[in-house]
Enzyme design. Structure first.
Site, PDB file in Angstrom:
ATOM      1  CB  CYS A 115      -9.641   2.355  -5.500  1.00 39.78           C
ATOM      2  SG  CYS A 115      -9.777   3.594  -4.218  1.00 39.78           S
ATOM      3  CB  CYS A 156     -11.448   3.559   2.608  1.00 33.99           C
ATOM      4  SG  CYS A 156     -11.518   2.394   1.252  1.00 33.99           S
TER       5      CYS A 156
END
Lengths: 127, 238
Positions: free
Chosen positions: A37, A105
């Site tokens: 990302c 994440c």
């Protein structure tokens, strides 16, 4: 998909945003990124007598990445270097209720902790 | 032909799925339809997108062939044509259509195609650790800080115009690097294809293959980081 309450809380009131001087004694810096990302995370610890007395982060990325690193700095404070190395991304996933697509994440946050610890140890014991 | 390996169980399942019609249990020779009972067959999950469209596993592909095959298969699987068929056929038609759309979207875009190919070839690159681009991270963090300063500055001030000039220059520089990365990717794509066309199984060919895969992985990752910072830059200064 909605963010969990805890993610929103960390996102709106991130804990411990900021940075230490890299060269400072006892400071370990970890800078990591997620190629999927493009998020970039910087996490720093300040160690005195083997205990993490302070931690700071700067994350440029999505809400979950910010929340993961914010939570990580909270958890790091007061831990010994050894204890800090045991923080797992799955603990972060559980605490923040991250959905499967956001698990990377929490992995990023764990990587950042590991990188900061490694940097601290390298500085403390240069060989 | 290539290094993509299924484990034995997967392979057996794939052969089973491909070799027997779910409906009449006869041996299957056809691709997506049974030659005997003409029933639609589920596209195996193990079938890669390239094979699904009858394309070679290359990074430069004939997009016209891709499109033509996509339309052909879309018609063949379209749920509208299965409304009067059995539940099993309707669900196969839905599943196949969904899979087909994903496959088409992935292969149509050169970057997504390359990402997908890297995933397929992951067995070969898994052992190669890509080192995080530390310099790039430093640069991004520094730039983000300048962006923060600019956001908080009074736009009419001298400080703001100095920052703006710096950010403009950074933007030009980064956009140039983006173009450079695109060009290098294109080069890697054709090197990969040439190597695959030669189809050598030598140690040297394997080493080169892994080099190309690693370089592609690196550029594709860096490209994402740079894209993000450029987006932030553009959003802030324009």
């Amino acid at each position: 998909m909605a963010y969990s309450e805890k993610v929103v809380d960390h996102f709106n009131n991130p804990r411990n945003v900021g940075s230490f001087k890299k060269e400072e004694d006892g400071v370990g810096t970890g800078i990591v990124g997620a190629p999927e990302c493009g998020d970039v995370m910087k996490l720093q610890i300040k160690v005195q007598n083997d205990t993490i007395v302070d931690a700071k982060f700067k994350t440029f990325g999505c809400g979950s990445a910010i929340a993961s690193s914010s939570l990580a700095t909270e958890w790091l404070k007061g831990k010994t270097v050894e204890e800090a190395g045991k923080i797992k991304n799955t603990d972060i996933v559980q605490e923040l209720n991250l959905p499967p697509v956001k698990i990377h994440c929490s992995v990023l946050a764990e990587d950042a902790i590991k990188a900061a610890l490694a940097d601290y140890q390298k500085k403390a014991d240069p060989k | 032909m290539n290094g993509h390996t299924h484990n034995t169980d997967d392979r057996r399942e794939l052969q089973m799925a491909r070799s027997m019609c779910w409906h009449c249990q006869s041996e299957m020779a056809g691709e997506y339809f049974c030659d005997r009972c003409v029933k639609v067959q589920p596209v195996s999950k193990d079938l890669d997108y390239f094979t699904c469209f009858g394309l070679p596993r290359r990074l430069v592909i004939d997009t016209q062939v891709l499109e033509a095959k996509f339309y052909e298969l879309s018609r063949a699987f379209h749920p509208d044509f299965y409304q009067n068929k059995s539940d099993a056929e309707q669900s196969i038609s839905l599943g196949n259509s969904a899979m087909l759309n994903t496959a088409y979207r992935t292969l149509r875009d050169p970057i997504q195609r390359a990402e997908y190919l890297l995933d397929l070839e992951a067995g070969a690159v898994k052992d190669i650790r890509t080192s995080p681009p530390a310099d790039l991270f430093e640069e991004i963090l520094e730039l983000q800080e300048t962006l923060d300063e600019f956001r908080e500055s009074n736009r009419a001030s001298e400080q703001a115009s100095t920052l703006r000039a710096k950010l403009d220059a950074d933007r030009t520089n980064l956009e140039e690097r983006q173009r450079d990365m695109e060009a290098r990717l294109q080069q890697l794509f054709s090197r990969w294809d040439t190597l695959q066309d030669r189809g050598e199984a030598t140690e040297q060919a394997r080493t080169e293959r892994n080099h190309i895969l690693k370089d592609m992985r690196d550029i594709l990752s860096n490209r994402t980081y740079v894209k993000n910072i450029v987006n932030d830059l553009v959003a802030t200064i324009s």
